[in-house]
Write an enzyme that holds these catalytic residues in place. Structure first.
Site, PDB file in Angstrom:
ATOM      1  N   HIS A 260       0.867  -1.182   0.000  1.00  0.00           N
ATOM      2  CA  HIS A 260       0.000   0.000   0.000  1.00  0.00           C
ATOM      3  C   HIS A 260       0.904   1.232   0.000  1.00  0.00           C
ATOM      4  CE1 HIS A 260      -3.760  -1.986   2.022  1.00  0.00           C
ATOM      5  NE2 HIS A 260      -4.016  -1.739   0.757  1.00  0.00           N
TER       6      HIS A 260
ATOM      7  N   CYS B 141      -2.195   3.189   8.957  1.00  0.00           N
ATOM      8  CA  CYS B 141      -3.210   2.238   8.486  1.00  0.00           C
ATOM      9  C   CYS B 141      -4.414   2.191   9.420  1.00  0.00           C
ATOM     10  CB  CYS B 141      -2.645   0.827   8.414  1.00  0.00           C
ATOM     11  SG  CYS B 141      -1.249   0.632   7.336  1.00  0.00           S
TER      12      CYS B 141
END
Ligand code: ARG
Length: 701
Positions: A168, A264
């Site tokens: 990511h 996150c």
């Protein structure tokens, strides 16, 4: 300002590592401690709650990764783009996040099915609000980026992730207040690094080392001058301190086991919109058409892999599968790329695979004038061995003198348009040269498949040929040589000195004597060693009968050179009756032309050796004209030279004991090439045997 920042989090009530969808989760299934996770999460919550307002979304049983709210979606102003998860393991989170966005008065945008995008995990706003950085490569698809640009009306800069530990964007990239950027360059491809460097001045870039990156130092929550992260090295803390940032570390080791950390676990939900920031044209896109044995020949796979490998993305618009073995398939594919540069690279390679622009998009080839003789315009199209056409004034014109590594020059004559391949050095000032990738197509015939029956030549792709296969292929080559000779065709041999050292001279000489070979290309050495053997029975001083070095043998080849120099040429030496056998002897006696191209390591050289390489190349090309088949015998140097000047469609047989050489040469993507990994002396002797078997008892070979 900092008190107005709002963040969404989700308590770890159901958190666990239940499955593996990134490398961090491997070996960690059910290995994280819930108690410790709760404790670590609470600590983070507390830290953040002091800096900003934290909202909570209800955790859901069965969706352990829901704690990572960064992946809920992406927010700008009152617009929310809902995530579309790549992995089914997380897709069940979507409705819960959707509900939260809707309940909190966001306009929710949903991407088309099968177009993954994982929210703020893969899309990070520049902290000055100037643009959006968007990642792709693992979880989010490049083609989702234009939707973000459109819905959020902001410029999107696409960054390609290439290291699966940093799957990511927020695992390796963190824009900070004041236009700073904390990032790990190793996670990005070179084009993306280039893009980052173009946007962020060096003094604002905080590039970190792998050691910090794997502690998720980039996975940072930035509120004003504070950065909150799992852990940072002392040196990183110092560097951040120098730039005016306060580092707060809060251990998140239990979440690292699932591949996430501070950033996150959060989603920023009040991102302000800047009035004067708007979307740009975010992606280059083209529609191409492919036709042929797309599945059987692997073309479709090759094309799609190539697009992705080069940083592009695709959507197959339609695929028409040919149903019979012989029928061809056709496909239209939309190709997208983050920039014109990347698109051109992809298109170049697609053209090589035979792709053409779709009918709606096809246009004339672009040309530019040569400003300097011998120098092409920067963006010139580099030719391949395959028959090529260029589109001029709406008409497709076949390119003449096709060869690889040239440029295409277009000339208008009274008779019409002429297009031809030219080497760079042959370009004249004011030549009109094809540039870019528009209006160029390669003709790769599908029928090659039927003609060859596929089978017998396909094995060489694997590189190494077993003994039985060598026998089979030699049988086939013998048969073809016979056919070509009988119909008056042309076979050229390019050979290295190994042919002589391995005892192949007598066989090659026999082939020449019996009319199978119509030209010989090589260097100084093959001729020297052949004549050494003819005159002294040695090759580089080694007795060819006994296989042992002869006393003083290392001087033989110089003596030979000297002899030939005395007679002025090889032909002169043969005519004087001094040479009476061997490869060069047969060439002279049977009027088989040869070209010897010199090199830096040549002794002598022989008077026949052409030391002007440009001249030698021209003579090679001339002798190769109209050739049906080329036998490449143990010479990488001359074989590659020959391969470069030969158009597709000419059959090449490459024999070498080194599989790497064979692979290199046969990797011209043409069915016409055959590679044989074996001793060349043995190959030639087998070839002679096979030719003898083909011959009736009344004829000579
Ligand atoms: N296990 C989660 C996944 O692989 C971790 C997500 C981390 N989130 C993030 N924004 N990087 O999807």
């Amino acid at each position: 300002m900092t008190d107005s920042i709002r963040i969404l989090m989700c308590a770890p009530d159901h958190y666990d590592v239940d499955y593996v969808i990134n490398p961090w989760m491997e070996g960690n299934v059910h290995k994280s401690s819930r108690d410790r996770a709760v404790e670590q999460w609470k600590k983070l919550y507390k830290v953040l709650n002091n800096l900003a307002v934290v909202d909570l979304v209800q955790p859901q049983k069965g969706w352990p990764d829901m704690v990572f709210t960064a992946n809920a979606g992406l927010i700008l102003g009152d617009q929310a783009v809902l995530s579309r998860f790549h992995h089914p393991e997380r897709q069940g989170e979507e409705p819960h996040f959707k509900k939260w966005f809707a309940d909190n008065d966001f306009t929710v945008h949903e991407l088309p099915e099968d177009l993954p995008f994982e929210g703020a995990g893969d899309a990070l706003l520049d902290r000055e609000g100037r643009w959006l950085w968007a990642g792709y490569g693992f979880r989010s698809e490049l083609d989702s980026h234009p939707y973000l640009a459109q819905w959020l009306d902001i410029e999107v800069l696409s960054l390609r992730l290439i290291d699966d530990r940093f799957y990511h964007l927020d695992t390796c990239f963190c824009p900070l207040t004041g236009g700073y950027l904390l990032y790990y360059p190793g996670a990005f491809d070179s084009y993306s690094n280039h893009l980052i460097e173009r946007r962020i001045p060096p003094e604002k870039r905080i590039a970190i080392e792998e050691a910090d990156a794997i502690n998720f130092a980039c996975n940072t929550v930035n509120v004003g001058q504070t950065v909150v992260m799992n852990k940072a090295s002392d040196s990183l803390k110092l560097r951040l301190g120098d730039k005016g940032f306060r580092v707060l570390e809060t251990p998140l080791t239990e979440f690292l086991k699932a591949g996430g950390a501070a950033k996150c676990l959060t989603l920023r939900i009040n991102e302000p919109v800047l009035e004067d920031v708007h979307a740009n044209k975010p992606l280059e896109s083209r529609i191409i058409h492919l036709e042929g044995h797309l599945l059987d020949a692997g073309t479709m796979n090759q094309a799609l892999d190539m697009i992705v490998d080069n940083g592009g993305s695709f959507k197959v618009l339609n695929f028409n599968l040919g149903t019979e073995r012989q029928s061809v398939s056709a496909a239209d594919v939309r190709v997208s790329a983050p920039s014109m540069e990347v698109m051109e690279e992809i298109m170049n390679q697609l053209i090589d695979l035979g792709a053409v622009a779709s009918e709606e998009e096809v246009c004339d080839a672009h040309t530019e004038i040569c400003e300097l003789a011998g120098v092409a315009p920067d963006d010139f199209y580099v030719t391949t061995i395959y028959p090529t056409e260029v589109r001029v004034n709406g008409e497709w014109v076949l390119v003449r003198n096709q060869r690889m590594d040239g440029a295409i020059v277009v000339t208008q004559t009274t008779a019409g348009t002429i297009a031809q391949c030219k080497l760079l050095r042959d370009l004249a000032k004011s030549d009109r040269v094809v540039v870019g990738v528009e209006g160029i197509r390669i003709i790769r015939k599908a029928e090659a498949r039927e003609k060859r029956g596929g089978e017998e030549f396909s094995f060489m792709g694997a590189g190494v040929s077993s003994e039985r296969r060598v026998e089979l292929v030699v049988e086939q080559i013998a048969w073809e040589l016979r056919q070509i000779r009988d119909r008056g065709g042309k076979v050229i041999v390019t050979a290295g000195p190994v042919v002589i050292h391995t005892g192949g001279a007598q066989h090659l000489a026999q082939l020449i004597r019996h009319g199978y070979i119509h030209g010989l290309l090589g260097g100084n050495a093959i001729a020297v060693h052949d004549i050494e053997q003819a005159l002294m029975g040695t090759s580089l001083g080694v007795d060819m009968q006994k296989g042992i070095p002869v006393r003083g043998g290392h001087r033989h080849h110089l003596k030979v050179i000297n002899t030939v120099r005395r007679y002025g040429s090889i032909a002169g030496t043969v005519d004087a009756g001094v040479i009476s056998q061997g490869v060069m002897y047969e060439c002279v006696q049977n009027n088989v032309p040869f070209v010897l191209a010199g090199s830096i390591r040549d002794d002598g050289p022989l008077p026949d050796t052409e030391m002007d390489l440009i001249k030698a190349q021209a003579e090679y090309a001339q002798l190769l004209e109209g050739t049906d088949m080329i036998l490449m015998l143990s010479t990488m140097l001359h074989s590659i030279g020959v391969g470069n000047m030969t158009p597709g469609g000419v059959k090449m047989v490459c024999v070498d004991i080194n599989p790497a050489v064979v692979t290199k040469l046969s990797d011209r993507g043409s069915v016409e090439s055959v590679g044989v990994v074996t001793d060349v002396g043995l190959f030639l002797s087998l070839l002679i045997q096979q030719l003898e078997r083909l011959t009736s008892p009344y004829e000579v070979v």
